[in-house]
Design a protein around this motif. Structure first.
Motif, PDB file in Angstrom:
ATOM      1  N   PRO A 131       1.365 -13.242  -0.977  1.00 53.58           N
ATOM      2  CA  PRO A 131       0.447 -12.102  -0.879  1.00 53.58           C
ATOM      3  C   PRO A 131       1.097 -10.801  -0.422  1.00 53.58           C
ATOM      4  O   PRO A 131       0.518  -9.727  -0.595  1.00 53.58           O
ATOM      5  N   ASP A 132       2.329 -10.884   0.109  1.00 52.98           N
ATOM      6  CA  ASP A 132       2.980  -9.669   0.607  1.00 52.98           C
ATOM      7  C   ASP A 132       3.787  -8.936  -0.452  1.00 52.98           C
ATOM      8  O   ASP A 132       4.408  -7.912  -0.171  1.00 52.98           O
ATOM      9  N   ARG A 133       3.770  -9.438  -1.689  1.00 52.80           N
ATOM     10  CA  ARG A 133       4.517  -8.789  -2.763  1.00 52.80           C
ATOM     11  C   ARG A 133       3.644  -8.638  -4.009  1.00 52.80           C
ATOM     12  O   ARG A 133       2.733  -9.432  -4.247  1.00 52.80           O
ATOM     13  N   GLN A 134       3.958  -7.614  -4.795  1.00 50.27           N
ATOM     14  CA  GLN A 134       3.336  -7.441  -6.095  1.00 50.27           C
ATOM     15  C   GLN A 134       4.084  -8.317  -7.102  1.00 50.27           C
ATOM     16  O   GLN A 134       5.278  -8.134  -7.331  1.00 50.27           O
ATOM     17  N   VAL A 135       3.383  -9.293  -7.648  1.00 50.97           N
ATOM     18  CA  VAL A 135       4.000 -10.213  -8.614  1.00 50.97           C
ATOM     19  C   VAL A 135       3.736  -9.684 -10.023  1.00 50.97           C
ATOM     20  O   VAL A 135       2.586  -9.497 -10.432  1.00 50.97           O
TER      21      VAL A 135
END
Length: 363
Positions: A131-135
């Motif tokens: 959730p802490d990164r834009q995938v």
């Protein structure tokens, strides 16, 4: 290709080879397949070596990894360099060289967050677990893979998953064939049409090949007998002077294709221009994410544009994809460019023509 398959047995194939020879009756037939799986199947089965000498097999722009443009690879690398992003991709794309020979594999080794996803749904799972990164999932491939990517976007939208998006570089096969014929880039007598793509599209999108350009074409499967049946159909049409589009893979391909899969594509994507290696930009040959799903469109989300990239001039991959040359005619083939040290994507993908020549030829 299973040796146990009845479609691969010598008892089935030998009469078909004899029939093919008889139908041509000494005439030449130069056919192009536009499917990477056909490329691999024709070489791997040994069928290419068994074809009569008056039949010439040419590989066209049917490998989705191979037709990936240098500008697209540069964009992938730009995304991978973004510290807020995690790039999820099919494995074949990892080794495709971009500007200065860089690839996603090199980016990963240098610390970029790049993960292999075996399906778009895997990319959704990565997004849920990170959730802490834009995938960002790299959406490549033809009509075969686009419905699953569309389903992933719909799922992300229904879940309100805010850290998932798709960089859609999907391409449509029929416009590429149209460009080949329109621009006289290749001199072929008939087209072997892709069985996998046709399971989605049906045969209608390819009718222009016979109606406008007066060339026969047949949808074919992937076992040796499937391929020979399709070649016999094309040879018969050439002999009769009656070009048409035939479905010689009816056990998998319905005349109307898969309406549900096409509806998924229509719901999420709309046709737009796309860049093809060897063919340049082709209007209406790409799939762009519709505005309703802009939150899941990486191009809009990150305000991306395709960079202007000078091609690797020594690499002749583009000429291979348009049937202008065969892989051994490239000066880099089996020298500087090998599967271990690929210069172009046609040597990277297992469905690439250069890789097939290298693996199954005398190299």
């Amino acid at each position: 290709m299973s040796a146990k398959s009845p479609y691969a047995s010598a008892a089935v194939c030998a009469p078909l080879l004899e029939r093919l020879t008889g139908l041509l009756d000494g005439r030449k037939m130069r056919f192009m397949e536009v499917c990477g799986t056909h490329t691999a199947a024709i070489f791997q089965s040994g069928l290419r070596a068994m074809l009569p000498g008056n039949i010439r097999h040419i590989s066209g722009p049917g490998c989705p990894v191979c037709v990936t443009h240098d500008a697209e690879v540069a964009l992938y690398l730009d995304l991978a360099a973004n510290p807020d992003c995690l790039v999820a991709t099919f494995g074949d794309l990892m080794r495709v060289p971009g500007p200065a020979g860089a690839s996603l594999k090199h980016a990963s080794a240098a610390g970029a967050k790049v993960e292999i996803a075996y399906s778009p749904l895997d990319a959704l799972t990565i997004a849920r677990n990170t959730p802490d990164r834009q995938v960002v999932f790299l959406g490549v491939g033809f009509e075969t893979t686009a419905p699953a990517v569309a389903a992933a976007i719909l799922t992300a939208s229904s879940e309100g998953l805010q850290n998932f998006s798709v960089l859609s570089m999907h391409k449509l096969v029929a416009p590429a064939i149209h460009k080949l014929l329109e621009s006289h880039l290749c001199d072929v007598d008939a087209f072997l049409l892709p069985g996998h793509v046709a399971t989605i599209t049906g045969v209608q999108p390819f009718q222009f090949i016979a109606e406008q350009y007066h060339k026969p074409a047949a949808v074919g499967g992937f076992e040796p007998a499937d391929l020979l049946v399709a070649l016999c159909s094309m040879a018969s049409m050439l002999a009769d002077g009656a070009p048409a589009i035939t479905n010689m893979y009816p056990r998998a391909v319905a005349e109307t294709g898969n309406p549900r899969a096409r509806e998924l594509m229509r719901q999420v994507f709309e046709p737009g221009p796309a860049l093809w290696r060897g063919l340049g930009e082709i209007a209406g040959s790409g799939l762009s994410v519709r505005n309703e799903f802009a939150a899941y469109d990486a191009m809009k989300k990150f305000q991306l544009t395709l960079p202007k990239i000078a091609p690797v001039t020594a690499c002749r991959c583009g000429s291979v994809l348009t049937g202008a040359i065969e892989p051994p005619q490239c000066p880099l083939f089996a020298k500087k460019c090998t599967p271990a040290t690929p210069v172009g994507p046609c040597m990277v993908s297992s469905e690439g023509s250069c890789a097939a020549y290298f693996k199954y030829g005398d190299y």
